[in-house]
Design a protein around this motif. Structure first.
Motif, mmCIF file in Angstrom:
data_model
loop_
_atom_site.group_PDB
_atom_site.id
_atom_site.type_symbol
_atom_site.label_atom_id
_atom_site.label_comp_id
_atom_site.label_asym_id
_atom_site.label_seq_id
_atom_site.Cartn_x
_atom_site.Cartn_y
_atom_site.Cartn_z
ATOM 1 N N LEU A 8 0.856 -1.186 0.000
ATOM 2 C CA LEU A 8 0.000 0.000 0.000
ATOM 3 C C LEU A 8 0.888 1.230 0.000
ATOM 4 C CD1 LEU A 8 -2.706 -0.997 2.634
ATOM 5 C CD2 LEU A 8 -2.883 -1.085 0.143
ATOM 6 N N GLN A 9 0.579 2.166 -0.882
ATOM 7 C CA GLN A 9 1.385 3.376 -0.995
ATOM 8 C C GLN A 9 0.541 4.623 -0.748
ATOM 9 O OE1 GLN A 9 4.552 3.917 -4.065
ATOM 10 N NE2 GLN A 9 3.192 5.483 -4.891
ATOM 11 N N GLY A 10 1.104 5.565 -0.034
ATOM 12 C CA GLY A 10 0.451 6.841 0.217
ATOM 13 C C GLY A 10 1.410 7.981 -0.037
ATOM 14 N N THR A 11 0.876 9.140 -0.318
ATOM 15 C CA THR A 11 1.699 10.330 -0.516
ATOM 16 C C THR A 11 1.280 11.393 0.489
ATOM 17 O OG1 THR A 11 0.160 11.187 -2.179
ATOM 18 C CG2 THR A 11 2.011 9.861 -2.968
ATOM 19 N N ASP A 54 7.784 -4.629 6.266
ATOM 20 C CA ASP A 54 8.521 -3.374 6.378
ATOM 21 C C ASP A 54 7.609 -2.175 6.110
ATOM 22 O OD1 ASP A 54 10.705 -4.935 6.834
ATOM 23 O OD2 ASP A 54 11.890 -4.185 5.140
ATOM 24 N N LEU A 55 7.888 -1.086 6.796
ATOM 25 C CA LEU A 55 7.243 0.200 6.552
ATOM 26 C C LEU A 55 8.315 1.127 5.992
ATOM 27 C CD1 LEU A 55 5.249 0.581 9.911
ATOM 28 C CD2 LEU A 55 4.536 -0.566 7.806
ATOM 29 N N ILE A 56 8.040 1.733 4.865
ATOM 30 C CA ILE A 56 9.059 2.514 4.162
ATOM 31 C C ILE A 56 8.585 3.949 3.982
ATOM 32 C CG2 ILE A 56 10.446 2.667 2.058
ATOM 33 C CD1 ILE A 56 9.725 -0.368 1.656
ATOM 34 N N VAL A 57 9.435 4.899 4.340
ATOM 35 C CA VAL A 57 9.152 6.320 4.114
ATOM 36 C C VAL A 57 10.299 6.886 3.297
ATOM 37 C CG1 VAL A 57 8.734 8.564 5.173
ATOM 38 C CG2 VAL A 57 7.932 6.484 6.313
ATOM 39 N N LYS A 58 9.962 7.418 2.109
ATOM 40 C CA LYS A 58 11.031 7.873 1.216
ATOM 41 C C LYS A 58 10.469 8.803 0.147
ATOM 42 C CE LYS A 58 14.604 5.965 -1.865
ATOM 43 N NZ LYS A 58 15.129 4.714 -2.481
ATOM 44 N N ASP A 59 11.159 9.911 -0.073
ATOM 45 C CA ASP A 59 10.854 10.807 -1.198
ATOM 46 C C ASP A 59 9.399 11.268 -1.253
ATOM 47 O OD1 ASP A 59 13.518 10.434 -1.953
ATOM 48 O OD2 ASP A 59 13.027 8.796 -3.317
ATOM 49 N N GLY A 60 8.826 11.627 -0.105
ATOM 50 C CA GLY A 60 7.467 12.135 -0.082
ATOM 51 C C GLY A 60 6.400 11.068 -0.222
ATOM 52 N N LYS A 61 6.805 9.816 -0.132
ATOM 53 C CA LYS A 61 5.862 8.700 -0.198
ATOM 54 C C LYS A 61 6.107 7.769 0.979
ATOM 55 C CE LYS A 61 5.847 8.671 -5.278
ATOM 56 N NZ LYS A 61 6.154 7.860 -6.500
ATOM 57 N N PHE A 62 5.124 6.952 1.287
ATOM 58 C CA PHE A 62 5.337 5.901 2.263
ATOM 59 C C PHE A 62 4.643 4.635 1.784
ATOM 60 C CE2 PHE A 62 1.390 7.893 3.691
ATOM 61 C CZ PHE A 62 0.575 6.799 3.964
ATOM 62 N N GLN A 63 5.151 3.512 2.222
ATOM 63 C CA GLN A 63 4.592 2.233 1.803
ATOM 64 C C GLN A 63 4.472 1.292 2.998
ATOM 65 O OE1 GLN A 63 7.252 0.963 -1.361
ATOM 66 N NE2 GLN A 63 6.026 2.011 -2.920
ATOM 67 N N ILE A 64 3.442 0.480 2.959
ATOM 68 C CA ILE A 64 3.193 -0.540 3.976
ATOM 69 C C ILE A 64 3.133 -1.887 3.260
ATOM 70 C CG2 ILE A 64 1.617 -1.391 5.745
ATOM 71 C CD1 ILE A 64 0.460 1.484 5.883
ATOM 72 N N ILE A 65 4.028 -2.791 3.610
ATOM 73 C CA ILE A 65 3.997 -4.138 3.049
ATOM 74 C C ILE A 65 3.176 -5.011 4.000
ATOM 75 C CG2 ILE A 65 5.374 -6.130 2.341
ATOM 76 C CD1 ILE A 65 7.681 -4.201 1.776
ATOM 77 N N CYS A 66 2.191 -5.676 3.467
ATOM 78 C CA CYS A 66 1.275 -6.435 4.336
ATOM 79 C C CYS A 66 0.689 -7.621 3.593
ATOM 80 C CB CYS A 66 0.162 -5.528 4.843
ATOM 81 S SG CYS A 66 -0.918 -4.861 3.539
ATOM 82 N N ASP A 67 -0.086 -8.418 4.309
ATOM 83 C CA ASP A 67 -0.847 -9.508 3.708
ATOM 84 C C ASP A 67 -1.956 -8.918 2.833
ATOM 85 O OD1 ASP A 67 -1.586 -12.685 4.396
ATOM 86 O OD2 ASP A 67 -3.291 -11.460 3.772
#
Length: 257
Positions: free
Chosen positions: A90-93, A122-135
């Protein structure tokens, strides 16, 4: 059980779980998919399954250098693929001009929903975006329940694994010797602080091992352990390589730049 003596007492429930998964695969001839495991749990899983040629054990967390991964245990003849890990991203800005978002902010928002950490990768925050890796089965729940982070409205959408924003993690490895594998002794070696100061940090609950607060300086570290020292950053124990002639412990550690 003789197996327990090689691990910590608090790790026994996870050991029992791995043994149960192994028995389930052998009994039902069907693959078993775990929740997301931290590096220490992955190491334990590998240690227990060992070189059992009747089983295949693989890990996947969305990208090669992911920290948290799911384990897939299957009969040796079972053909498996990345799709069997049931992962989605899942990606958010967010507007970087108005808000500064950190990994801690994202984790806090997700955990406030009452989820257990093992349910997320993993939860990733980078370059004005964030991502949630999940089931995949959890994606809709997160999309419906995460609308704001730090009072900033966000919109979550699914993206492919090929679109993961790989973090720029650079681990600097170092060999060293310590008087023991106690937490305070290894903190002293990694962060180049006095042992007394290391003990003070521990007693003030500023130290986490594998994402859990540890307040005992005598806590013994083992390979695969992740360490977090408030304001000093993250590190990990890569390997413990035995004693020197002077009866000190040879260790390999890594610190996140």
């Amino acid at each position: 059980m003789e197996l327990y003596q090689h691990f910590r007492p608090e790790e026994q429930p996870f050991i029992d779980q791995v043994i149960d998964w192994r028995d389930q695969v052998e009994r039902q001839y069907m693959p078993v998919l775990s929740d997301f495991l931290d590096p220490r749990e992955q190491l334990i899983f590998r240690s227990i399954i060992g070189h059992d040629e009747s089983l295949t054990l693989s890990f996947h967390g969305g990208y090669d250098t992911s920290e948290r991964k799911r384990a897939l245990l299957a009969p040796f003849y079972e053909s498996t693929s990345d799709d069997d890990f049931n992962l989605t991203v899942l990606q958010g800005t967010y507007a970087t001009k108005f808000v500064s978002l950190t990994h801690r902010d994202l984790l806090g928002t997700v955990m406030s929903l009452g989820l257990q950490r093992k349910k997320l990768g993993d939860l990733i925050v980078k370059d004005g975006k964030f991502q949630i890796i999940c089931d995949r089965d959890m994606a809709m729940f997160l999309q419906l329940n995460i609308e704001k982070i730090k009072n900033t409205r966000i919109d979550l959408k699914e993206v492919g694994l090929d679109d993961i924003l790989t973090p720029n993690h650079q681990w600097h490895e170092k060999d060293g010797t310590v008087s023991s594998t106690r937490l305070d002794a290894i903190l002293k070696e990694i962060y180049q602080i006095s042992r007394q100061k290391a003990q003070q940090f521990i007693e003030k609950e500023a130290v986490k091992v594998n994402h859990r607060v540890v307040n005992q300086p005598s806590f013994t570290l083992q390979p695969g352990d992740l360490i977090s020292l408030k304001s000093y950053g993250r590190s990990k124990v890569v390997d413990i390589m035995g004693e020197t002639k002077k009866q000190k412990q040879r260790i390999k550690t890594a610190k996140l730049k």
